[in-house]
Design an enzyme around this catalytic site. Structure first.
Site, short mmCIF file in Angstrom:
data_model
loop_
_atom_site.label_atom_id
_atom_site.label_comp_id
_atom_site.label_asym_id
_atom_site.label_seq_id
_atom_site.Cartn_x
_atom_site.Cartn_y
_atom_site.Cartn_z
N GLU A 79 0.82 -1.21 0.00
CA GLU A 79 0.00 0.00 0.00
C GLU A 79 0.85 1.27 0.00
OE1 GLU A 79 -2.38 -1.18 3.38
OE2 GLU A 79 -3.99 -1.80 2.04
N HIS A 98 -1.59 3.77 8.71
CA HIS A 98 -2.73 3.12 8.08
C HIS A 98 -3.01 1.83 8.83
CE1 HIS A 98 -5.46 1.19 5.38
NE2 HIS A 98 -4.57 0.34 4.90
N HIS A 100 -5.99 -1.42 9.96
CA HIS A 100 -7.25 -2.13 9.73
C HIS A 100 -7.90 -2.34 11.10
CE1 HIS A 100 -5.26 -4.05 5.89
NE2 HIS A 100 -5.33 -2.73 5.84
N TYR A 125 -12.20 16.18 20.76
CA TYR A 125 -10.89 15.65 20.38
C TYR A 125 -10.91 15.06 18.98
CZ TYR A 125 -10.05 16.60 25.21
OH TYR A 125 -9.94 17.25 26.40
N HIS A 165 -12.13 -1.39 4.22
CA HIS A 165 -10.67 -1.47 4.30
C HIS A 165 -10.15 -0.89 5.61
CE1 HIS A 165 -6.68 -0.96 1.87
NE2 HIS A 165 -6.45 -1.25 3.13
#
Length: 214
Positions: A79, A98, A100, A125, A165
């Site tokens: 990725e 990144h 999952h 926040y 994703h």
């Protein structure tokens, strides 16, 4: 100067592996999912493909040059194009996370999400660290289309959710990107817990009064 640069890169390698281990230990990533990257003076460091964030080796991190070519270490994450798209649009980005992560991925699988803002500003926040969270439609792994979509969105947003994703977030530092994605995960959890319960997100006026530099 070269000695200083090498020393700084060595520190960034250690920081990246330490953060990866922390995210893994706290269940924010599992198996070999998720990837991290950090900007260095002559390109980027990224987690290798099929690597667990819990057992990263600082000496085996992937090194990419300023053109995105692999020039050292193990092969980079599959990725990497997503990371490079964010970096090339956001010149202030020093690090990208990144994941999952469970709750954010659960939200990314839901039907009927607002593509301009997947999660409401339930807390100050979230509004300060994430802001609006746009959605990129689902594409199969390896498809270059999400990178193009991320590049276009990154002019206005530093956090993006990929359908079915997970989230990708940039920050001025790797640590600030991690703090933002953790806030995103907690807000996704709140969003799912509150489904079916009357809920009052922050108003536009309340959001506008917040210090985004917090």
């Amino acid at each position: 100067m070269n000695v200083i640069t090498r020393s700084h890169e060595s520190q960034l390698r250690e920081r990246l592996t330490t953060l990866g281990a922390s995210l893994f230990a706290r269940g924010l990533t599992t198996g070999t999912s998720g990837n991290l990257s950090v900007r260095v003076s002559d390109g980027w460091l990224m987690t290798p493909t099929n690597a667990s964030l819990g057992t990263l080796d600082p000496d085996r991190l992937s090194k990419l040059d300023e053109n995105g070519r692999h020039v050292g270490g193990d092969r980079p994450t599959k990725e990497s194009l997503l990371h490079l798209a964010l970096y090339r649009q956001r010149r202030d980005a020093g690090g990208i996370v990144h994941l999952h992560s469970t709750y954010a991925v659960a939200v990314s699988c839901m039907d009927g999400l607002d593509p301009a803002g997947c999660l409401p500003p339930l807390t100050a926040y979230f509004a300060m660290r994430v802001g609006r969270l746009p959605l990129v439609p689902y594409h199969r792994p390896g498809d270059p289309a999400p990178a193009t979509a991320i590049y276009d969105l990154a002019a206005r947003y530093h956090a993006i959710l990929l359908a079915n994703h997970g989230p990708i977030v940039s920050g001025t530092t790797l640590e600030s990107a991690a703090a933002a994605i953790e806030e995103l995960e907690e807000t996704a959890k709140l969003f799912l817990l509150l489904r079916g319960i009357p809920t009052r997100p922050l108003s536009d006026q309340e959001v506008s009064q917040l210090d985004r530099g917090h």
